[in-house]
Design a protein around this motif. Structure first.
Motif, mmCIF file in Angstrom:
data_model
loop_
_atom_site.group_PDB
_atom_site.id
_atom_site.type_symbol
_atom_site.label_atom_id
_atom_site.label_comp_id
_atom_site.label_asym_id
_atom_site.label_seq_id
_atom_site.Cartn_x
_atom_site.Cartn_y
_atom_site.Cartn_z
ATOM 1 N N THR A 102 53.345 51.506 -16.917
ATOM 2 C CA THR A 102 54.108 52.747 -16.875
ATOM 3 C C THR A 102 53.867 53.487 -15.564
ATOM 4 O OG1 THR A 102 53.893 52.954 -19.283
ATOM 5 C CG2 THR A 102 54.567 54.913 -18.077
ATOM 6 N N ALA A 103 52.617 53.539 -15.147
ATOM 7 C CA ALA A 103 52.281 54.195 -13.880
ATOM 8 C C ALA A 103 52.898 53.454 -12.695
ATOM 9 C CB ALA A 103 50.765 54.281 -13.717
ATOM 10 N N LEU A 104 52.958 52.111 -12.787
ATOM 11 C CA LEU A 104 53.539 51.334 -11.697
ATOM 12 C C LEU A 104 55.035 51.602 -11.576
ATOM 13 C CD1 LEU A 104 53.033 49.255 -9.504
ATOM 14 C CD2 LEU A 104 53.446 47.453 -11.193
ATOM 15 N N VAL A 105 55.731 51.708 -12.708
ATOM 16 C CA VAL A 105 57.160 52.030 -12.677
ATOM 17 C C VAL A 105 57.369 53.420 -12.086
ATOM 18 C CG1 VAL A 105 59.208 52.457 -14.084
ATOM 19 C CG2 VAL A 105 57.719 50.524 -14.623
ATOM 20 N N ALA A 106 56.592 54.387 -12.566
ATOM 21 C CA ALA A 106 56.699 55.741 -12.022
ATOM 22 C C ALA A 106 56.296 55.782 -10.548
ATOM 23 C CB ALA A 106 55.829 56.704 -12.824
ATOM 24 N N GLY A 107 55.458 54.827 -10.137
ATOM 25 C CA GLY A 107 55.017 54.767 -8.751
ATOM 26 C C GLY A 107 56.104 54.376 -7.770
ATOM 27 N N LEU A 133 55.580 53.969 3.190
ATOM 28 C CA LEU A 133 55.974 53.939 1.781
ATOM 29 C C LEU A 133 55.757 52.556 1.181
ATOM 30 C CD1 LEU A 133 59.235 56.060 2.058
ATOM 31 C CD2 LEU A 133 57.184 56.711 0.801
ATOM 32 N N ALA A 134 56.127 51.516 1.948
ATOM 33 C CA ALA A 134 55.932 50.154 1.449
ATOM 34 C C ALA A 134 54.450 49.827 1.299
ATOM 35 C CB ALA A 134 56.600 49.153 2.401
ATOM 36 N N LEU A 135 53.648 50.223 2.286
ATOM 37 C CA LEU A 135 52.208 49.976 2.212
ATOM 38 C C LEU A 135 51.590 50.743 1.048
ATOM 39 C CD1 LEU A 135 49.696 48.684 3.465
ATOM 40 C CD2 LEU A 135 49.508 50.685 4.970
ATOM 41 N N GLY A 136 52.038 51.973 0.832
ATOM 42 C CA GLY A 136 51.533 52.743 -0.293
ATOM 43 C C GLY A 136 51.844 52.091 -1.622
ATOM 44 N N LEU A 168 60.713 57.671 -14.418
ATOM 45 C CA LEU A 168 60.869 57.510 -12.965
ATOM 46 C C LEU A 168 62.069 58.308 -12.457
ATOM 47 C CD1 LEU A 168 60.580 56.133 -10.166
ATOM 48 C CD2 LEU A 168 61.867 54.197 -11.116
ATOM 49 N N LEU A 169 63.198 58.170 -13.130
ATOM 50 C CA LEU A 169 64.397 58.885 -12.705
ATOM 51 C C LEU A 169 64.237 60.394 -12.875
ATOM 52 C CD1 LEU A 169 67.143 56.539 -14.223
ATOM 53 C CD2 LEU A 169 66.303 56.621 -11.860
ATOM 54 N N GLY A 170 63.512 60.796 -13.930
ATOM 55 C CA GLY A 170 63.311 62.217 -14.178
ATOM 56 C C GLY A 170 62.512 62.895 -13.086
ATOM 57 N N ILE A 171 61.359 62.323 -12.719
ATOM 58 C CA ILE A 171 60.518 62.960 -11.719
ATOM 59 C C ILE A 171 61.155 62.867 -10.330
ATOM 60 C CG2 ILE A 171 59.116 60.904 -11.262
ATOM 61 C CD1 ILE A 171 57.919 64.587 -11.334
ATOM 62 N N PHE A 255 52.473 61.222 -4.551
ATOM 63 C CA PHE A 255 52.344 60.617 -5.872
ATOM 64 C C PHE A 255 51.730 59.219 -5.798
ATOM 65 C CE2 PHE A 255 55.297 63.982 -6.859
ATOM 66 C CZ PHE A 255 54.966 64.342 -8.159
ATOM 67 N N TYR A 256 51.802 58.577 -4.637
ATOM 68 C CA TYR A 256 51.130 57.283 -4.464
ATOM 69 C C TYR A 256 49.616 57.420 -4.653
ATOM 70 C CZ TYR A 256 54.958 54.378 -2.630
ATOM 71 O OH TYR A 256 56.085 53.626 -2.488
#
Length: 295
Positions: A102-107, A133-136, A168-171, A255-256
């Motif tokens: 879940t955290a990975l999707v939100a990530g 962003l990609a590295l994060g 993910l879409l919400g935040i 958020f990363y």
């Protein structure tokens, strides 16, 4: 009386304080969710926040917006950030989706934000920022990979993943909407309107789908108090301030840092393993965020 130097120091410290406070939300949920269903937990949390904010607004005689359009914008932002994001995360975990997944999707939020800030807000994301962003994201994946090791993926279906994607879409939508339409809000009355809108949606969901029973144990009370005071009031206020002061892509990149900080807190509080892979992921995430926010 604050000086410009102190104000500048606090502005520079805000991202770090926000990441630390936001990361404790997952710890608070781990303590509190065993004693209440997810939407029931959110309803109770929102009600207490609204009461406290209402008292602050009354004591300070803070003014509510006079423009009906701003009321509408604040309600939409509150629905996205509070109802859809938090409700999506809690429901996904309730339906069996591992918290790490879940955290990975939100990530994915920082990458999704960077992809749409150009057309929506006119912000430019350069090659260095895209690389950061990609590295994060790679760093977040490394941190969470150790939490997903040995986890069975047979215990949830597409409905659970749909809630994770909704979060993910919400935040993502909430932070962009806040930046586009709500940066001029009074933090006290604006936040009160946002939580009231979130309550108006989550309360019917809780009534329709849950028993709304609560076990009033000490861990639940402590978790509820922490989530109300530190997360719903402190961290959210910092997030709204960061959105007002900074570019959307840069704010999203913070958020990363939440999953690595959460893993560090879990290691300190719950003695969860902190492997070399996770440490490497933390380092990669920190470098990635630094690339994004560096002027």
């Amino acid at each position: 009386m604050t000086t410009p130097m102190r104000d500048h120091a606090w502005t520079r410290a805000m991202p770090g304080v926000f990441v630390l406070l936001w990361s404790t939300g997952f710890i608070g949920a781990k303590y509190g969710l065993p004693y209440a269903e997810p939407f029931t937990f959110l309803v109770l949390r929102f009600v207490i926040v609204i009461i406290l904010l209402g008292a602050v607004v009354g004591l300070c005689r803070a003014r509510f917006p006079t423009d009906p359009k701003l009321w509408l914008h604040l309600a939409v932002s509150g629905l996205l950030v509070h109802a859809i994001y938090l409700g999506g995360v809690f429901a996904a975990i309730r339906l069996g989706v591992p918290s790490g997944l879940t955290a990975l999707v939100a990530g994915l939020q920082p990458l999704l934000t960077a992809a749409v800030v150009g057309p929506l807000l006119g912000e430019t994301v350069g090659p260095r920022q895209w690389g950061g962003l990609a590295l994060g994201l790679v760093g977040v994946a490394l941190v969470l990979s150790t939490r997903l090791t040995g986890v069975s993926f047979d215990g949830f279906g597409w409905d659970g993943m749909a809630f994770a994607v909704a979060a993910l879409l919400g935040i993502t939508g909430g932070t962009l909407y806040q930046k586009r339409f709500c940066t001029g809000m009074d933090l006290r009355t604006g936040t009160l309107i946002q939580y009231s809108a979130a309550l108006a949606v989550t309360a019917p969901v809780a009534l329709a789908t849950e028993t709304m029973s609560i076990q009033w144990t000490l861990p639940f009370i402590l978790a509820l108090g922490w989530l109300v005071l530190v997360l719903s009031l402190g961290a959210i206020s910092l997030l709204m301030t960061l959105i007002r002061l900074g570019e959307a892509a840069k704010v999203a990149s913070f958020f990363y840092l939440v999953p690595p900080m959460t893993a560090l807190l879990a290691w300190l509080l719950f003695d969860e393993a902190l492997t070399p892979v996770a440490l490497a992921g933390m380092a990669a995430t920190a470098v990635g965020v630094a690339l994004v926010v560096r002027k």
